[in-house]
Design an enzyme around this catalytic site. Structure first.
Site, PDB file in Angstrom:
ATOM      1  N   SER A 186       0.811  -1.218   0.000  1.00  0.00           N
ATOM      2  CA  SER A 186       0.000   0.000   0.000  1.00  0.00           C
ATOM      3  C   SER A 186       0.844   1.267   0.000  1.00  0.00           C
ATOM      4  O   SER A 186       0.404   2.314  -0.488  1.00  0.00           O
ATOM      5  CB  SER A 186      -0.939   0.014   1.210  1.00  0.00           C
ATOM      6  OG  SER A 186      -0.208  -0.119   2.423  1.00  0.00           O
ATOM      7  N   ASP A 212      -4.322   7.049  10.136  1.00  0.00           N
ATOM      8  CA  ASP A 212      -4.018   5.708  10.636  1.00  0.00           C
ATOM      9  C   ASP A 212      -2.610   5.593  11.207  1.00  0.00           C
ATOM     10  O   ASP A 212      -2.261   4.604  11.844  1.00  0.00           O
ATOM     11  CB  ASP A 212      -4.235   4.656   9.549  1.00  0.00           C
ATOM     12  CG  ASP A 212      -3.338   4.836   8.323  1.00  0.00           C
ATOM     13  OD1 ASP A 212      -2.394   5.647   8.372  1.00  0.00           O
ATOM     14  OD2 ASP A 212      -3.591   4.146   7.318  1.00  0.00           O
ATOM     15  N   HIS A 242       0.263   5.162   6.956  1.00  0.00           N
ATOM     16  CA  HIS A 242       0.457   5.576   5.570  1.00  0.00           C
ATOM     17  C   HIS A 242       0.726   7.082   5.488  1.00  0.00           C
ATOM     18  O   HIS A 242       0.062   7.866   6.165  1.00  0.00           O
ATOM     19  CB  HIS A 242      -0.776   5.237   4.726  1.00  0.00           C
ATOM     20  CG  HIS A 242      -1.070   3.777   4.670  1.00  0.00           C
ATOM     21  ND1 HIS A 242      -1.934   3.161   5.564  1.00  0.00           N
ATOM     22  CD2 HIS A 242      -0.603   2.801   3.851  1.00  0.00           C
ATOM     23  CE1 HIS A 242      -1.992   1.876   5.284  1.00  0.00           C
ATOM     24  NE2 HIS A 242      -1.191   1.627   4.265  1.00  0.00           N
TER      25      HIS A 242
END
Length: 222
Positions: A32, A190, A193
């Protein structure tokens, strides 16, 4: 050693006017962090890296970047994808995997074996690699952290790759320390990221080695 000698010859060729700026294709194989999770497409790692390269490339010539980042992917997923990722037009590979292995507490020996299979497959084709590592957190325990942290530099040395020890190197202070407030401001909610500005700093931190990868990829095509 081989990649270092190759870069020397390429630079000497550039100075003598014999180096060619051929179009090259670079694939970013990752999770990701590579894919650009939580961001508009233009703000992700690969698009921002492409913009940075346009401004900082040492040679004229086209660089095609392919985003092979898959959110949630582990090193095992990278192994599953590597054969069909390395199409005939691929000239260089960025490997940035291991974050999800770390989050899931996967045995570093398993992660290491997977990364090694990726490097074996890629180097067997004569494709230069930039291996981008990660640094395990202390809460995983000292043995896990030591084994996880060591697998990247040891594999890089074994397979003679370009190497950056931490994907997040661009978010660190010049002395390598962490300004937690500054890092927090460059992360999404979060805390895992990076946001748009965080990606911008990450790209700057990795940029020099990506340029070296492009040099090796061009040399391979001559």
């Amino acid at each position: 050693m081989i990649r270092s000698i190759a870069l020397i010859f390429l630079l000497l060729g550039a100075q003598s006017g014999t180096a060619r700026a051929e179009p090259v294709t670079i694939v970013a194989l990752g999770d990701s962090l590579t894919q650009g999770y939580g961001l508009r497409e233009a703000n992700g790692f690969v698009p921002q890296l492409a913009d940075w390269l346009k401004e900082n490339s040492r040679q004229s010539g086209t660089v095609r970047l392919i985003n092979a980042g898959v959110s949630g992917d582990t090193t095992a997923g990278g192994v599953a994808r590597i054969d069909w990722t390395l199409t005939d037009d691929v000239d260089g590979l960025i490997v940035a995997l291991g974050g999800n292995d770390l989050l899931r507490g996967i045995d570093p020996a398993s992660s290491r074996a997977n990364l090694e299979r990726i490097l074996q497959t890629t180097t067997a084709k004569g494709i230069p690699v930039l291996l981008v590592g990660l640094v395990a957190t202390q809460n995983m325990g000292p043995d896990f952290k030591a084994e996880f942290d060591q697998m990247y530099p040891e594999l890089s040395a074994k397979y003679d790759t370009l190497y950056v020890h931490d994907f997040f190197i661009g978010l660190l202070q010049e002395d390598g320390t962490v300004d937690r407030d500054a890092v927090r401001a460059r992360m999404q909610l979060d805390g895992i990221h990076p946001n748009k500005e965080g990606v911008k700093d990450i790209v700057k931190g990795l940029g020099a080695e990506v340029l070296n990868l492009i040099d090796l990829a061009r040399l391979r095509g001559e």
